[in-house]
Design a protein around this motif. Sequence first.
Motif, PDB file in Angstrom:
ATOM      1  N   THR A  40      17.888  71.906 -28.507  1.00 12.42           N
ATOM      2  CA  THR A  40      17.386  70.606 -28.060  1.00 12.42           C
ATOM      3  C   THR A  40      16.372  70.060 -29.055  1.00 12.42           C
ATOM      4  O   THR A  40      16.340  68.851 -29.336  1.00 12.42           O
ATOM      5  CB  THR A  40      16.735  70.737 -26.665  1.00 12.42           C
ATOM      6  OG1 THR A  40      17.629  71.401 -25.785  1.00 12.42           O
ATOM      7  CG2 THR A  40      16.412  69.374 -26.096  1.00 12.42           C
ATOM      8  N   ILE A  41      15.512  70.950 -29.602  1.00 11.14           N
ATOM      9  CA  ILE A  41      14.537  70.523 -30.603  1.00 11.14           C
ATOM     10  C   ILE A  41      15.267  70.026 -31.857  1.00 11.14           C
ATOM     11  O   ILE A  41      14.890  68.984 -32.442  1.00 11.14           O
ATOM     12  CB  ILE A  41      13.573  71.679 -30.942  1.00 11.14           C
ATOM     13  CG1 ILE A  41      12.621  71.920 -29.758  1.00 11.14           C
ATOM     14  CG2 ILE A  41      12.770  71.362 -32.208  1.00 11.14           C
ATOM     15  CD1 ILE A  41      11.717  73.122 -29.936  1.00 11.14           C
ATOM     16  N   ASP A  42      16.307  70.748 -32.283  1.00 10.03           N
ATOM     17  CA  ASP A  42      17.085  70.321 -33.449  1.00 10.03           C
ATOM     18  C   ASP A  42      17.624  68.913 -33.242  1.00 10.03           C
ATOM     19  O   ASP A  42      17.543  68.061 -34.135  1.00 10.03           O
ATOM     20  CB  ASP A  42      18.243  71.280 -33.708  1.00 10.03           C
ATOM     21  CG  ASP A  42      17.757  72.670 -34.150  1.00 10.03           C
ATOM     22  OD1 ASP A  42      16.602  72.767 -34.627  1.00 10.03           O
ATOM     23  OD2 ASP A  42      18.533  73.639 -34.009  1.00 10.03           O
ATOM     24  N   GLN A  43      18.162  68.676 -32.030  1.00  4.15           N
ATOM     25  CA  GLN A  43      18.731  67.363 -31.745  1.00  4.15           C
ATOM     26  C   GLN A  43      17.636  66.310 -31.719  1.00  4.15           C
ATOM     27  O   GLN A  43      17.818  65.186 -32.204  1.00  4.15           O
ATOM     28  CB  GLN A  43      19.472  67.405 -30.402  1.00  4.15           C
ATOM     29  CG  GLN A  43      20.107  66.074 -30.014  1.00  4.15           C
ATOM     30  CD  GLN A  43      20.756  66.129 -28.645  1.00  4.15           C
ATOM     31  OE1 GLN A  43      20.819  67.190 -28.038  1.00  4.15           O
ATOM     32  NE2 GLN A  43      21.224  64.989 -28.159  1.00  4.15           N
ATOM     33  N   SER A  44      16.471  66.675 -31.176  1.00  4.98           N
ATOM     34  CA  SER A  44      15.376  65.724 -31.062  1.00  4.98           C
ATOM     35  C   SER A  44      14.836  65.342 -32.430  1.00  4.98           C
ATOM     36  O   SER A  44      14.416  64.203 -32.651  1.00  4.98           O
ATOM     37  CB  SER A  44      14.257  66.322 -30.202  1.00  4.98           C
ATOM     38  OG  SER A  44      13.164  65.436 -30.099  1.00  4.98           O
ATOM     39  N   ILE A  45      14.834  66.302 -33.371  1.00  4.70           N
ATOM     40  CA  ILE A  45      14.355  66.001 -34.728  1.00  4.70           C
ATOM     41  C   ILE A  45      15.315  65.039 -35.428  1.00  4.70           C
ATOM     42  O   ILE A  45      14.889  64.103 -36.119  1.00  4.70           O
ATOM     43  CB  ILE A  45      14.186  67.304 -35.531  1.00  4.70           C
ATOM     44  CG1 ILE A  45      13.019  68.131 -34.948  1.00  4.70           C
ATOM     45  CG2 ILE A  45      13.938  67.006 -37.004  1.00  4.70           C
ATOM     46  CD1 ILE A  45      12.871  69.515 -35.564  1.00  4.70           C
ATOM     47  N   LYS A  46      16.621  65.259 -35.216  1.00  3.88           N
ATOM     48  CA  LYS A  46      17.620  64.371 -35.829  1.00  3.88           C
ATOM     49  C   LYS A  46      17.607  62.998 -35.164  1.00  3.88           C
ATOM     50  O   LYS A  46      17.674  61.971 -35.832  1.00  3.88           O
ATOM     51  CB  LYS A  46      19.008  64.989 -35.699  1.00  3.88           C
ATOM     52  CG  LYS A  46      19.191  66.277 -36.500  1.00  3.88           C
ATOM     53  CD  LYS A  46      20.572  66.868 -36.249  1.00  3.88           C
ATOM     54  CE  LYS A  46      20.745  68.201 -36.993  1.00  3.88           C
ATOM     55  NZ  LYS A  46      22.064  68.818 -36.699  1.00  3.88           N
ATOM     56  N   THR A  47      17.559  63.000 -33.814  1.00  6.84           N
ATOM     57  CA  THR A  47      17.563  61.752 -33.057  1.00  6.84           C
ATOM     58  C   THR A  47      16.315  61.745 -32.184  1.00  6.84           C
ATOM     59  O   THR A  47      16.292  62.435 -31.143  1.00  6.84           O
ATOM     60  CB  THR A  47      18.823  61.632 -32.174  1.00  6.84           C
ATOM     61  OG1 THR A  47      19.966  61.835 -32.977  1.00  6.84           O
ATOM     62  CG2 THR A  47      18.867  60.289 -31.473  1.00  6.84           C
ATOM     63  N   PRO A  48      15.254  61.053 -32.568  1.00 11.74           N
ATOM     64  CA  PRO A  48      13.999  61.104 -31.817  1.00 11.74           C
ATOM     65  C   PRO A  48      14.215  60.848 -30.327  1.00 11.74           C
ATOM     66  O   PRO A  48      14.967  59.956 -29.928  1.00 11.74           O
ATOM     67  CB  PRO A  48      13.174  59.984 -32.452  1.00 11.74           C
ATOM     68  CG  PRO A  48      13.694  59.895 -33.848  1.00 11.74           C
ATOM     69  CD  PRO A  48      15.165  60.183 -33.734  1.00 11.74           C
ATOM     70  N   GLY A  49      13.570  61.662 -29.533  1.00 11.13           N
ATOM     71  CA  GLY A  49      13.692  61.586 -28.073  1.00 11.13           C
ATOM     72  C   GLY A  49      13.697  62.978 -27.473  1.00 11.13           C
ATOM     73  O   GLY A  49      13.506  63.977 -28.168  1.00 11.13           O
ATOM     74  N   ASP A  50      13.961  63.032 -26.180  1.00  7.22           N
ATOM     75  CA  ASP A  50      13.920  64.309 -25.458  1.00  7.22           C
ATOM     76  C   ASP A  50      15.201  65.111 -25.593  1.00  7.22           C
ATOM     77  O   ASP A  50      15.276  66.247 -25.144  1.00  7.22           O
ATOM     78  CB  ASP A  50      13.669  64.050 -23.958  1.00  7.22           C
ATOM     79  CG  ASP A  50      12.188  64.176 -23.636  1.00  7.22           C
ATOM     80  OD1 ASP A  50      11.404  64.368 -24.578  1.00  7.22           O
ATOM     81  OD2 ASP A  50      11.833  64.069 -22.455  1.00  7.22           O
ATOM     82  N   GLY A  51      16.254  64.492 -26.185  1.00 13.29           N
ATOM     83  CA  GLY A  51      17.524  65.196 -26.207  1.00 13.29           C
ATOM     84  C   GLY A  51      18.150  65.168 -24.815  1.00 13.29           C
ATOM     85  O   GLY A  51      17.840  64.332 -23.979  1.00 13.29           O
ATOM     86  N   PHE A  52      19.093  66.101 -24.563  1.00  9.12           N
ATOM     87  CA  PHE A  52      19.766  66.096 -23.253  1.00  9.12           C
ATOM     88  C   PHE A  52      18.909  66.728 -22.165  1.00  9.12           C
ATOM     89  O   PHE A  52      19.296  66.739 -21.002  1.00  9.12           O
ATOM     90  CB  PHE A  52      21.134  66.798 -23.333  1.00  9.12           C
ATOM     91  CG  PHE A  52      21.053  68.254 -23.716  1.00  9.12           C
ATOM     92  CD1 PHE A  52      20.823  69.207 -22.750  1.00  9.12           C
ATOM     93  CD2 PHE A  52      21.218  68.654 -25.033  1.00  9.12           C
ATOM     94  CE1 PHE A  52      20.754  70.554 -23.083  1.00  9.12           C
ATOM     95  CE2 PHE A  52      21.157  69.990 -25.369  1.00  9.12           C
ATOM     96  CZ  PHE A  52      20.921  70.955 -24.409  1.00  9.12           C
TER      97      PHE A  52
END
Length: 563
Positions: free
Chosen positions: A115-127
Amino acid sequence: DMLSRDLPFRQNSERIDDAFPEMVSNLVIVIEAQTADIADDAAIVLSRALRRNHALYHSVYDPKSESFFRRNGLLYLDVDEIYDLSDKLAEIQPFLGSLWRDPNLRGFFQILGLTIDQSIKTPGDGFLRLKGILDATADVAEAQLAGRFHSLSWTNLFIGENGSVGDRRRLIVVKPVKDHESLQPAEAAIDGIRKLALDLGLSPEQGISVRLTGAVALEEEELESVEKGMGAAAIISFILVMGLLFLGLRQPGIVAACLVTLLAGLVWTTGFAIWAVDALNLLSVAFAVLFIGLSIDFGIHFALRYKETLRNGFNQSDALVETARGVGGAMTLCAASAAIAFYAFLPTDYDGLAELGLIAGTGMFIALFANLTVLPALIVSFIRVPSVVDAHVPSPIFGDKNWDRIFLRSKWICASALILVVAALFAIPNASFDFDPLNLKDPTTESVSTLKDLIADGTIDHHTIEILAPNLEAADSLAERLRKLSAVGAVKTLSSFIPTKQDTKLSVIQDLGLIIGPTISNVAKARKLENQDRIEEWSRFSKKLSLLARVNAESLGFSAKRL
């Protein structure tokens, strides 16, 4: 039982008790925990332990742990609530799947890392609600470091914020085995629950409180309160009476005679009570305090007249005869008037008050008899006086000058009394009547305070009317008519517990099953983590937290840095 069994509502109540015996004489265990998860676990483990003790508990009912509600609980939500729950569960499906396959710290850190990886790529909380999870995990770590108990709630992480107290509360209904030969018939069952809770570690140190309420707990604590309260009241009143006698009579022999007479009359009145009403109740037990306060008046009247007669030159024998002749009629009148006041309680259907009136009223005649027979005999036994007594011995408290002073100030006394009367008249309109019998109980006891907490947050409502109908159709028909009354807030029958719109709800649940089902259909046996495994997983995860803290300058980055 302090109300007459002939009253219609008592007869109706007995019919309802016969129809639903499982609702009578129950203990209610109220478990409140830091999270709903902990409350669930505590209720399950306590219920299982209680069910094994057949010597103390007839039955144990834990509604939320019942398999029926576990299977069908979602149907009791509103349609909108089910849609909302479905959206949340679908959103966190990857998180559920990861933990299902690897239900330990490794699985937890890995899914957060993704989730952190996704948040770094796409700012936000992720899923996931990443910030909330990081903060909740940090809360646990900080509490552990401070030596406080704190637990991570999966329910809160999946569904959202920690709910109300009601969401973190579980109720267990227990029917205890009673020992009716004891003044505390359910004491063993109550003590057993408390001991079991401690043995199982269900304590505030583990984020759990276990409290008891319900009819049985209320009765037990009320009996205990009456036992202690009446004992203390009787002792205090006896000490005050003894002090008053020493202050007014100033003669230990006469004081002792009055006190022994008082005790003799109290024993006789108790014997009469046992013979007349068989068993005392929470009201009639108060006769002891009433008897002490009123019976001693007869002794004071007799003793003061006796001392006055001695001062007038009579010898002891003649003084006693003259005293009985002088005050006997007045004391009889006092006894009769007091007894009439108490006997006025007899016609009421409030049996507790009627029995108090019978005992206390008869106690007045017993007190009169004791003070005209036992008291003179004790005075002769305890006191020896010369055949002739100086007739000019001053009064113990009120001499002629004192009486003159009172009469000179009579106008001031009357004026003060009038002022008090007028002040009281202004206060009378503010008087009110409290119809709630719950307020007659000690609010500091556990059972009452717990019950009031349940009432305050709407878990239960004790201001209800119960109606027994011959069948469900008749009950539903009556309920429809009752709902039209403005004085009725809500009506429930057994039909109220059958979920509505089941087809729509089942359709949503079926769709949710298609999404979540494959995620949790199979589970591989997870390898047990060793300490070194945890350290390695944390090392990898902490690097991702550090990276997130560097690249995100907003609140999410602060939460990562905090953890």
